[in-house]
Design a protein around this motif. Sequence first.
Motif, PDB file in Angstrom:
ATOM      1  N   ASN A 196       4.002  11.803 -12.620  1.00  0.00           N
ATOM      2  CA  ASN A 196       3.297  12.413 -11.484  1.00  0.00           C
ATOM      3  C   ASN A 196       3.578  13.912 -11.523  1.00  0.00           C
ATOM      4  OD1 ASN A 196       2.098  10.354  -9.612  1.00  0.00           O
ATOM      5  ND2 ASN A 196       4.165   9.527  -9.702  1.00  0.00           N
ATOM      6  N   TYR A 198       3.191  17.196  -9.218  1.00  0.00           N
ATOM      7  CA  TYR A 198       2.893  17.610  -7.837  1.00  0.00           C
ATOM      8  C   TYR A 198       2.922  19.134  -7.748  1.00  0.00           C
ATOM      9  CZ  TYR A 198       4.839  12.931  -6.600  1.00  0.00           C
ATOM     10  OH  TYR A 198       5.135  11.604  -6.489  1.00  0.00           O
ATOM     11  N   HIS A 207       4.574   4.150   0.684  1.00  0.00           N
ATOM     12  CA  HIS A 207       4.077   2.891   0.112  1.00  0.00           C
ATOM     13  C   HIS A 207       5.227   2.030  -0.398  1.00  0.00           C
ATOM     14  CE1 HIS A 207       4.711   5.590  -3.291  1.00  0.00           C
ATOM     15  NE2 HIS A 207       4.889   4.510  -4.034  1.00  0.00           N
ATOM     16  N   ASP A 209       6.044  -0.143  -3.790  1.00  0.00           N
ATOM     17  CA  ASP A 209       5.520  -0.474  -5.110  1.00  0.00           C
ATOM     18  C   ASP A 209       5.294  -1.988  -5.048  1.00  0.00           C
ATOM     19  OD1 ASP A 209       6.059   2.166  -5.537  1.00  0.00           O
ATOM     20  OD2 ASP A 209       6.909   1.869  -7.520  1.00  0.00           O
ATOM     21  N   SER A 220      12.932   6.531 -10.716  1.00  0.00           N
ATOM     22  CA  SER A 220      12.165   7.768 -10.728  1.00  0.00           C
ATOM     23  C   SER A 220      13.074   8.914 -11.158  1.00  0.00           C
ATOM     24  CB  SER A 220      11.582   8.014  -9.332  1.00  0.00           C
ATOM     25  OG  SER A 220      11.046   9.301  -9.283  1.00  0.00           O
ATOM     26  N   MET A 229      12.434  12.803  -0.303  1.00  0.00           N
ATOM     27  CA  MET A 229      11.667  11.561  -0.251  1.00  0.00           C
ATOM     28  C   MET A 229      12.085  10.826   1.025  1.00  0.00           C
ATOM     29  SD  MET A 229      11.410   8.538  -3.088  1.00  0.00           S
ATOM     30  CE  MET A 229      10.062   9.215  -4.048  1.00  0.00           C
ATOM     31  N   HIS A 263       8.543   4.095   0.470  1.00  0.00           N
ATOM     32  CA  HIS A 263       8.957   5.457   0.153  1.00  0.00           C
ATOM     33  C   HIS A 263       7.730   6.352   0.011  1.00  0.00           C
ATOM     34  CE1 HIS A 263       8.592   3.386  -3.777  1.00  0.00           C
ATOM     35  NE2 HIS A 263       8.102   4.528  -4.207  1.00  0.00           N
ATOM     36  N   ARG A 285       6.604  20.086  -9.133  1.00  0.00           N
ATOM     37  CA  ARG A 285       7.551  19.012  -9.436  1.00  0.00           C
ATOM     38  C   ARG A 285       6.886  17.985 -10.325  1.00  0.00           C
ATOM     39  NH1 ARG A 285       8.465  13.935  -6.893  1.00  0.00           N
ATOM     40  NH2 ARG A 285      10.506  13.087  -7.428  1.00  0.00           N
ATOM     41  N   SER A 287       7.569  14.068 -11.854  1.00  0.00           N
ATOM     42  CA  SER A 287       8.461  12.902 -11.833  1.00  0.00           C
ATOM     43  C   SER A 287       7.969  11.879 -12.843  1.00  0.00           C
ATOM     44  CB  SER A 287       8.529  12.284 -10.432  1.00  0.00           C
ATOM     45  OG  SER A 287       7.320  11.624 -10.134  1.00  0.00           O
ATOM     46  N   THR A 289       8.146   7.807 -13.342  1.00  0.00           N
ATOM     47  CA  THR A 289       8.529   6.537 -12.726  1.00  0.00           C
ATOM     48  C   THR A 289       8.463   5.439 -13.781  1.00  0.00           C
ATOM     49  OG1 THR A 289       7.564   7.312 -10.666  1.00  0.00           O
ATOM     50  CG2 THR A 289       8.129   5.001 -10.764  1.00  0.00           C
ATOM     51  N   ARG A 291       8.745   1.414 -14.624  1.00  0.00           N
ATOM     52  CA  ARG A 291       8.656   0.095 -13.991  1.00  0.00           C
ATOM     53  C   ARG A 291       8.394  -0.967 -15.044  1.00  0.00           C
ATOM     54  NH1 ARG A 291       5.008   2.688  -9.165  1.00  0.00           N
ATOM     55  NH2 ARG A 291       4.011   3.734 -10.896  1.00  0.00           N
ATOM     56  N   LYS A 325      -1.672   3.898  -7.513  1.00  0.00           N
ATOM     57  CA  LYS A 325      -2.329   5.033  -6.866  1.00  0.00           C
ATOM     58  C   LYS A 325      -3.203   5.827  -7.830  1.00  0.00           C
ATOM     59  CE  LYS A 325       1.705   5.862  -5.646  1.00  0.00           C
ATOM     60  NZ  LYS A 325       2.118   4.563  -6.075  1.00  0.00           N
TER      61      LYS A 325
END
Length: 326
Positions: A196, A198, A207, A209, A220, A229, A263, A285, A287, A289, A291, A325
């Motif tokens: 991501n 930003y 949300h 996950d 993350s 956060m 989060h 920023r 990030s 993530t 998963r 998302k």
Amino acid sequence: SLEQLKRHDPSVEVADKPTQTLFVGNSSVMCGVSLEELEEIFTVYDGNCQFIVYPNKRTYSFVQFSSVEQSQKACDELNGYISPVLKTSHLPFVIAYIDNLPQESTAPEFRPKDLEIIDDFVNEETEQAILDVIYSNPKAQSMKHRAVVHYGHAFDYGSNAAFKPTDPIPDLFDKLIDRFIQEGYIKERPDQITANIYKPGDGIPSHYDTHSAFENEIISLSLCSDVVMDFKDGANSATIAPVLLKGRSLCIIKGESRYRWKHGIVNRNNDVDPRSNRVVARKLRVSLTFRKIRTQPCQCSYKEFCDWDREGEMCIPSTANAALKL
Ligand code: AKG
């Protein structure tokens, strides 16, 4: 206002001669003064002054200047003054020089259970190497809002129900995963990574996950900028735990913090460090993530927050979509 300072922060000493730091009474959101207004008024005297604020907790703030000359000029001009910049408040600032700021809280921060934060997980060199990999992907290069790049798997709009393989996981990210496992932060190997990006001001809505879409452990890795956060308790949305994610830190969301708490990151240009109350300006920023896609129904013990009802079919494609998302 000084009475309130004595009551709430007795360790703060009011100085008898000018210092670099000002106590500013009647200057918080509780008095209708926004942080933007405060910045507009005080940065005239020092573009680099620092703000220590207590939104919804105190009626006062502190402003730390780079020099005594700057704080003196601000104090002389603003003490007892109602700035025309203020849209809502009609209270004059009550200003005093102080010798020291309130002590930072040493009490453990309020955090959801099972959440883990590891500061300085990567060094600056590795941070740069990761950014180089992300930006080598054309999708990461131009953006208006939060930009997203997937590795390993991405949500498949075609079937609207499944993940499809996408750009392979880069070697460098595989090495990070090796470290997560070797250092004991996670047990299972992630197969889906989302970068991501930003811009300052961008956030991500609160949300979960989706339980049915991903396994328990979610990691993350934050790069380039600090950000706060917010974790919101799904059982009581008024309970919010703001957590500072520093640049180069790891945030491991699992167990209760993953299944019961939402989060998200609020859209704004600044954050307030929950420990020091200092205002931290956001920078761009990035990030990552990590998963693991779930292949069996979720069997978590947080049923009221789970999209799998344990009885029938309940893997809702649209929620898997929301999880990524896209
Ligand atoms: C997500 O991709 O689901 C996130 O929540 C991103 C978190 C982050 O930017 O650290």
